[in-house]
Write a protein that holds these residues in place. Structure first.
Motif, PDB file in Angstrom:
ATOM      1  N   ILE A  53       0.861  -1.184   0.000  1.00 46.97           N
ATOM      2  CA  ILE A  53       0.000   0.000   0.000  1.00 46.97           C
ATOM      3  C   ILE A  53       0.895   1.231   0.000  1.00 46.97           C
ATOM      4  O   ILE A  53       1.730   1.399   0.880  1.00 46.97           O
ATOM      5  N   ASN A  54       0.751   2.092  -0.995  1.00 42.30           N
ATOM      6  CA  ASN A  54       1.628   3.257  -1.069  1.00 42.30           C
ATOM      7  C   ASN A  54       0.917   4.427  -1.728  1.00 42.30           C
ATOM      8  O   ASN A  54      -0.076   4.247  -2.452  1.00 42.30           O
ATOM      9  N   PRO A  55       1.374   5.637  -1.478  1.00 41.01           N
ATOM     10  CA  PRO A  55       0.673   6.830  -1.964  1.00 41.01           C
ATOM     11  C   PRO A  55       0.647   6.958  -3.482  1.00 41.01           C
ATOM     12  O   PRO A  55      -0.328   7.462  -4.038  1.00 41.01           O
ATOM     13  N   ALA A  56       1.704   6.511  -4.166  1.00 42.83           N
ATOM     14  CA  ALA A  56       1.748   6.669  -5.618  1.00 42.83           C
ATOM     15  C   ALA A  56       0.671   5.822  -6.298  1.00 42.83           C
ATOM     16  O   ALA A  56      -0.017   6.289  -7.221  1.00 42.83           O
ATOM     17  N   ASP A  57       0.510   4.580  -5.846  1.00 48.06           N
ATOM     18  CA  ASP A  57      -0.504   3.711  -6.440  1.00 48.06           C
ATOM     19  C   ASP A  57      -1.905   4.223  -6.117  1.00 48.06           C
ATOM     20  O   ASP A  57      -2.795   4.235  -6.981  1.00 48.06           O
ATOM     21  N   PHE A  58      -2.111   4.601  -4.859  1.00 47.51           N
ATOM     22  CA  PHE A  58      -3.412   5.154  -4.462  1.00 47.51           C
ATOM     23  C   PHE A  58      -3.754   6.366  -5.324  1.00 47.51           C
ATOM     24  O   PHE A  58      -4.866   6.480  -5.858  1.00 47.51           O
ATOM     25  N   ALA A  59      -2.807   7.273  -5.476  1.00 44.35           N
ATOM     26  CA  ALA A  59      -3.040   8.485  -6.254  1.00 44.35           C
ATOM     27  C   ALA A  59      -3.353   8.158  -7.711  1.00 44.35           C
ATOM     28  O   ALA A  59      -4.216   8.803  -8.327  1.00 44.35           O
ATOM     29  N   GLN A  60      -2.677   7.164  -8.274  1.00 40.68           N
ATOM     30  CA  GLN A  60      -2.920   6.807  -9.669  1.00 40.68           C
ATOM     31  C   GLN A  60      -4.348   6.320  -9.871  1.00 40.68           C
ATOM     32  O   GLN A  60      -5.021   6.688 -10.842  1.00 40.68           O
ATOM     33  N   HIS A  61      -4.831   5.484  -8.960  1.00 41.59           N
ATOM     34  CA  HIS A  61      -6.219   5.008  -9.057  1.00 41.59           C
ATOM     35  C   HIS A  61      -7.201   6.172  -8.965  1.00 41.59           C
ATOM     36  O   HIS A  61      -8.150   6.267  -9.762  1.00 41.59           O
ATOM     37  N   VAL A  62      -7.009   7.043  -7.985  1.00 41.88           N
ATOM     38  CA  VAL A  62      -7.931   8.169  -7.817  1.00 41.88           C
ATOM     39  C   VAL A  62      -7.881   9.092  -9.033  1.00 41.88           C
ATOM     40  O   VAL A  62      -8.920   9.523  -9.548  1.00 41.88           O
ATOM     41  N   LYS A  63      -6.682   9.384  -9.481  1.00 45.99           N
ATOM     42  CA  LYS A  63      -6.510  10.270 -10.632  1.00 45.99           C
ATOM     43  C   LYS A  63      -7.256   9.730 -11.851  1.00 45.99           C
ATOM     44  O   LYS A  63      -7.892  10.496 -12.602  1.00 45.99           O
ATOM     45  N   THR A  64      -7.202   8.422 -12.048  1.00 47.78           N
ATOM     46  CA  THR A  64      -7.881   7.807 -13.187  1.00 47.78           C
ATOM     47  C   THR A  64      -9.397   7.845 -13.012  1.00 47.78           C
ATOM     48  O   THR A  64     -10.130   8.314 -13.885  1.00 47.78           O
ATOM     49  N   LEU A  65      -9.872   7.345 -11.878  1.00 45.03           N
ATOM     50  CA  LEU A  65     -11.312   7.244 -11.650  1.00 45.03           C
ATOM     51  C   LEU A  65     -11.993   8.607 -11.598  1.00 45.03           C
ATOM     52  O   LEU A  65     -13.169   8.742 -11.962  1.00 45.03           O
ATOM     53  N   ALA A  66     -11.268   9.620 -11.119  1.00 43.17           N
ATOM     54  CA  ALA A  66     -11.834  10.959 -10.985  1.00 43.17           C
ATOM     55  C   ALA A  66     -11.482  11.869 -12.160  1.00 43.17           C
ATOM     56  O   ALA A  66     -11.695  13.081 -12.097  1.00 43.17           O
ATOM     57  N   SER A  67     -10.961  11.289 -13.235  1.00 37.63           N
ATOM     58  CA  SER A  67     -10.618  12.103 -14.398  1.00 37.63           C
ATOM     59  C   SER A  67     -11.869  12.523 -15.156  1.00 37.63           C
ATOM     60  O   SER A  67     -12.928  11.889 -15.055  1.00 37.63           O
ATOM     61  N   ASP A  68     -11.754  13.582 -15.936  1.00 30.44           N
ATOM     62  CA  ASP A  68     -12.877  14.024 -16.767  1.00 30.44           C
ATOM     63  C   ASP A  68     -13.294  12.940 -17.751  1.00 30.44           C
ATOM     64  O   ASP A  68     -14.457  12.874 -18.161  1.00 30.44           O
ATOM     65  N   GLU A  69     -12.356  12.088 -18.136  1.00 34.87           N
ATOM     66  CA  GLU A  69     -12.667  10.995 -19.065  1.00 34.87           C
ATOM     67  C   GLU A  69     -13.771  10.100 -18.518  1.00 34.87           C
ATOM     68  O   GLU A  69     -14.567   9.542 -19.272  1.00 34.87           O
ATOM     69  N   PHE A  70     -13.848   9.967 -17.193  1.00 39.45           N
ATOM     70  CA  PHE A  70     -14.836   9.097 -16.565  1.00 39.45           C
ATOM     71  C   PHE A  70     -16.147   9.823 -16.271  1.00 39.45           C
ATOM     72  O   PHE A  70     -17.085   9.233 -15.748  1.00 39.45           O
ATOM     73  N   GLU A  71     -16.213  11.111 -16.573  1.00 42.06           N
ATOM     74  CA  GLU A  71     -17.455  11.897 -16.605  1.00 42.06           C
ATOM     75  C   GLU A  71     -18.275  11.838 -15.322  1.00 42.06           C
ATOM     76  O   GLU A  71     -19.502  11.902 -15.347  1.00 42.06           O
ATOM     77  N   GLY A  72     -17.624  11.708 -14.182  1.00 40.88           N
ATOM     78  CA  GLY A  72     -18.362  11.718 -12.922  1.00 40.88           C
ATOM     79  C   GLY A  72     -18.993  10.404 -12.535  1.00 40.88           C
ATOM     80  O   GLY A  72     -19.756  10.327 -11.574  1.00 40.88           O
ATOM     81  N   ARG A  73     -18.705   9.325 -13.297  1.00 38.33           N
ATOM     82  CA  ARG A  73     -19.107   7.956 -12.931  1.00 38.33           C
ATOM     83  C   ARG A  73     -20.594   7.817 -12.632  1.00 38.33           C
ATOM     84  O   ARG A  73     -21.000   7.160 -11.674  1.00 38.33           O
ATOM     85  N   PRO A  75     -24.174   6.222 -12.843  1.00 41.21           N
ATOM     86  CA  PRO A  75     -24.723   4.918 -13.225  1.00 41.21           C
ATOM     87  C   PRO A  75     -25.449   5.000 -14.569  1.00 41.21           C
ATOM     88  O   PRO A  75     -26.201   5.930 -14.836  1.00 41.21           O
ATOM     89  N   GLY A  76     -25.204   4.004 -15.423  1.00 43.75           N
ATOM     90  CA  GLY A  76     -25.881   3.934 -16.702  1.00 43.75           C
ATOM     91  C   GLY A  76     -25.267   4.754 -17.804  1.00 43.75           C
ATOM     92  O   GLY A  76     -25.710   4.677 -18.950  1.00 43.75           O
ATOM     93  N   SER A  77     -24.249   5.544 -17.497  1.00 43.76           N
ATOM     94  CA  SER A  77     -23.640   6.429 -18.481  1.00 43.76           C
ATOM     95  C   SER A  77     -22.386   5.788 -19.073  1.00 43.76           C
ATOM     96  O   SER A  77     -21.903   4.767 -18.579  1.00 43.76           O
ATOM     97  N   PRO A  78     -21.801   6.388 -20.111  1.00 43.01           N
ATOM     98  CA  PRO A  78     -20.492   5.919 -20.578  1.00 43.01           C
ATOM     99  C   PRO A  78     -19.445   5.932 -19.471  1.00 43.01           C
ATOM    100  O   PRO A  78     -18.522   5.121 -19.479  1.00 43.01           O
ATOM    101  N   GLY A  79     -19.602   6.836 -18.504  1.00 47.30           N
ATOM    102  CA  GLY A  79     -18.689   6.852 -17.368  1.00 47.30           C
ATOM    103  C   GLY A  79     -18.769   5.588 -16.537  1.00 47.30           C
ATOM    104  O   GLY A  79     -17.757   5.131 -15.982  1.00 47.30           O
ATOM    105  N   GLU A  80     -19.960   5.009 -16.414  1.00 45.08           N
ATOM    106  CA  GLU A  80     -20.062   3.715 -15.724  1.00 45.08           C
ATOM    107  C   GLU A  80     -19.263   2.660 -16.469  1.00 45.08           C
ATOM    108  O   GLU A  80     -18.519   1.892 -15.857  1.00 45.08           O
ATOM    109  N   GLU A  81     -19.434   2.595 -17.792  1.00 43.97           N
ATOM    110  CA  GLU A  81     -18.739   1.567 -18.553  1.00 43.97           C
ATOM    111  C   GLU A  81     -17.227   1.665 -18.371  1.00 43.97           C
ATOM    112  O   GLU A  81     -16.540   0.660 -18.165  1.00 43.97           O
ATOM    113  N   LYS A  82     -16.690   2.883 -18.415  1.00 40.22           N
ATOM    114  CA  LYS A  82     -15.254   3.053 -18.219  1.00 40.22           C
ATOM    115  C   LYS A  82     -14.843   2.649 -16.807  1.00 40.22           C
ATOM    116  O   LYS A  82     -13.782   2.044 -16.605  1.00 40.22           O
ATOM    117  N   THR A  83     -15.691   2.956 -15.839  1.00 44.90           N
ATOM    118  CA  THR A  83     -15.368   2.634 -14.448  1.00 44.90           C
ATOM    119  C   THR A  83     -15.335   1.140 -14.212  1.00 44.90           C
ATOM    120  O   THR A  83     -14.368   0.605 -13.646  1.00 44.90           O
TER     121      THR A  83
END
Length: 586
Positions: A53-73, A75-83
């Protein structure tokens, strides 16, 4: 984190026009819903993850999931599919098995209801007509799944806090028949407004204080409708939150998948509106608050009738939980669950949404993506980090681990509710649940906050770990807000499974409690359920790494021994746990 919603029902446009699922049939659990043709994300493909467990890996996951590419996640949206594709890819990378048969996905059916906001609640007050407008005076909705519901000349009855609690020797419905009637209810627990610490659990809200319980109990009593009188202190949020939360799309499980009773009509009425209405009926609201907070309270029939014709747009849709499994080496049928909700508020420009979600201005130049970095990309990143640690653990755990990322938390804990009704591991074989929701990213603390402190023997295990970290455990700062009932572990708790919801405290190594509380207030006021909840490379992640390690250690202990923790003696969920353990596993 539906903490200032547990939870009101969902957003005005949480999934809005992006939902494109079939209204007639659900996709198989291992297939993507139709209309979400989104590519598998590769945002973390160039990151080399470590086993610890380390900060770099944690940050990478958050950065990805919370990116604009995921459109706010949403349910039912393209953001869900990416998530969900990202989560599946990460679980596969870790060598975890599908947690739902041969699939990493569990389809969660949902019914979307959009009430007509031109709806008027008509009252007859001592024979005189009156109309209450949707949004300004009241909000109402239905959970029946019916496009049209009528309430005709239903007698109003004031039932105090609407509580029937035999173990507390309290029944607001004693001596009154409310079948077919409209009950008027106060929010929070008996004793709250009178500050009587001898009633229920004193300052700490119980489930009886939650608006969800009050509607359930009114339905059990046979009421045709229920109206909760709003007040800022009792609800812990303002009328604008109620108005926004009950406008637009609301989501429920289909009635067949939800054992809780449902009312034809339910909603809220503004306190000032209620005060005037009661005054016209010869009643004083303040006096009723006092009377309802005393033992022996008797329901008060009101000389008023309510009528409403509620029309709603109804559609059937679906979303998905993501489930992965690490088999235990010795007792694989016994399972410890780590969970977090992956969903957030999506991408939209209309005001309103969830409890605690402030309106945002429309127009160009405004960020309209609700990225949900802390709430709850941080929790999802947390279970991924803990899963990574377990996947590399030697010797491997004796018991199995299940990693559950649920949907529709922001819509009323629906994904976890569905899982509990359709578990992939029998609940009687589920040793414990550890929930991660909105992890603090404000640095190391001398303490840990246990939401619902004093609930189960899981806290004994956490205390041992915290002692080793030089930290102390304590309850949340505002137990009267009922946060324990506002996150996904609560559905497991109601079923009897011991649940732990803990995170870093506010006594920071740098700045003490003053700095910690300021940081938490800053998040609540400026980022919670707002587009500003985004990943920040300046976050202090040493504290969340310490928190994740503590929660990993609790699960490691449980997965490595034969202990079956229980709720503490006197806890409301202990009887359900004992019944669960006594029943044959299904």
């Amino acid at each position: 984190m539906s903490q200032n919603r547990t939870s009101l029902l969902t957003a005005a446009s949480l999934v809005a026009a992006t939902l494109a699922l079939s209204a007639c049939k659900q996709p198989p659990a291992d297939q993507a819903p139709a209309g979400t043709d989104a590519p598998t994300p590769s945002a973390a493909a160039d990151h080399a993850f470590d086993g610890a467990i380390n900060p770099a890996d944690f940050a990478q996951h958050v950065k990805t999931l919370a990116s604009d590419e995921f459109e706010g996640r949403a349910p039912g949206s393209p953001g869900e599919e990416k998530t969900v594709q990202y989560l599946e890819a990460q679980f596969k990378r870790l060598g975890l098995k599908p947690g739902n048969g041969d699939s990493y996905f569990q389809t969660v059916p949902m019914v979307q209801t959009i009430a007509d906001e031109s709806t008027v609640l008509k009252l007859e007050v001592k024979g005189q007509p009156r109309e209450l407008k949707f949004g300004a005076d009241m909000v109402v909705g239905t959970r029946t799944g019916q496009p049209e519901v009528k309430l005709q000349a239903s007698d109003l009855v004031f039932v105090g806090y609407g509580v029937n609690a035999p173990e507390q020797q309290w029944n607001d419905y004693a001596g009154v028949d409310v079948k077919g009637k409209t009950v008027v209810i106060l929010v929070n627990d008996p004793g709250f407004h009178g500050q009587d610490a001898t009633l229920f659990e004193g300052r700490r809200m119980t489930y009886y204080g939650r608006w969800t319980y009050k509607f359930e109990e009114a339905a059990r009593q046979g009421a045709a409708a229920a109206l909760i009188v709003h007040d800022d202190a009792g609800a812990s949020y303002g009328w604008d939150v109620v108005r926004n939360s009950w406008s637009g799309a609301q989501f429920d499980l289909p009635a067949k998948d939800d054992p809780e009773p449902r009312l034809p009509v339910q909603g809220w009425i503004g306190q000032d509106v209620a005060r005037k209405l009661l005054a016209d009926l010869g009643q004083d609201l303040d006096a009723l608050y006092q009377a309802a907070g005393k033992r022996g309270f008797k329901a008060v029939p009101l000389q008023a009738k309510a009528s409403v014709e509620l029309k709603s747009e109804i559609s059937e849709k679906s979303s998905r939980n993501v489930v992965a499994r690490l088999d235990g080496a010795k007792r694989p049928d016994e399972t410890v669950v780590y969970m977090a909700h992956w969903d957030h508020l999506g991408h939209h420009t209309s005001e309103g949404g969830h409890e605690g979600h402030d309106a945002q201005p429309k127009g160009e130049g405004h960020d309209t993506i609700y990225n949900g970095a802390v709430d709850n990309a941080s929790g999802v990143a947390g279970i991924l980090e803990i899963a990574e640690a377990f996947s590399k653990q030697q010797p491997p755990p004796d018991r199995s681990l299940l990693f559950l990322a649920v949907t529709l938390e922001e819509s009323g804990l629906l994904g976890s509710k569905y899982y509990v009704a359709h578990p992939t591991v029998p609940l009687a074989k589920t040793v414990a649940v550890i929930n991660l929701d909105a992890m603090p990213i404000i640095g190391k603390a001398r303490d840990m906050t246990v939401v619902g402190f004093g609930s189960s023997e899981l806290e004994d295990l956490l205390k041992t770990v915290a002692d080793g970290q030089g930290r102390v455990l304590h309850a949340e700062a505002t137990p009267q807000d009922g946060f324990y009932f506002r996150s996904d572990h609560f559905n497991f708790a109601k079923a009897g499974v011991p649940a732990l919801y803990a995170k870093g405290g506010d006594d920071l190594l740098e700045g003490g409690t003053d700095a910690g509380r300021k940081a938490q207030v800053d998040y609540r006021d400026n980022r919670y359920h707002k587009p500003a909840d985004q990943f920040d490379p300046n976050w202090k992640l040493d504290g969340v790494v310490q928190d994740l390690d503590a929660l990993y250690q609790v699960g490691k202990t449980l997965a490595g021994n034969e202990q079956w923790p229980n709720w503490y003696e006197g806890n409301a969920f202990r009887a359900a746990h004992d019944k669960l353990k006594a029943a044959p596993a299904k």
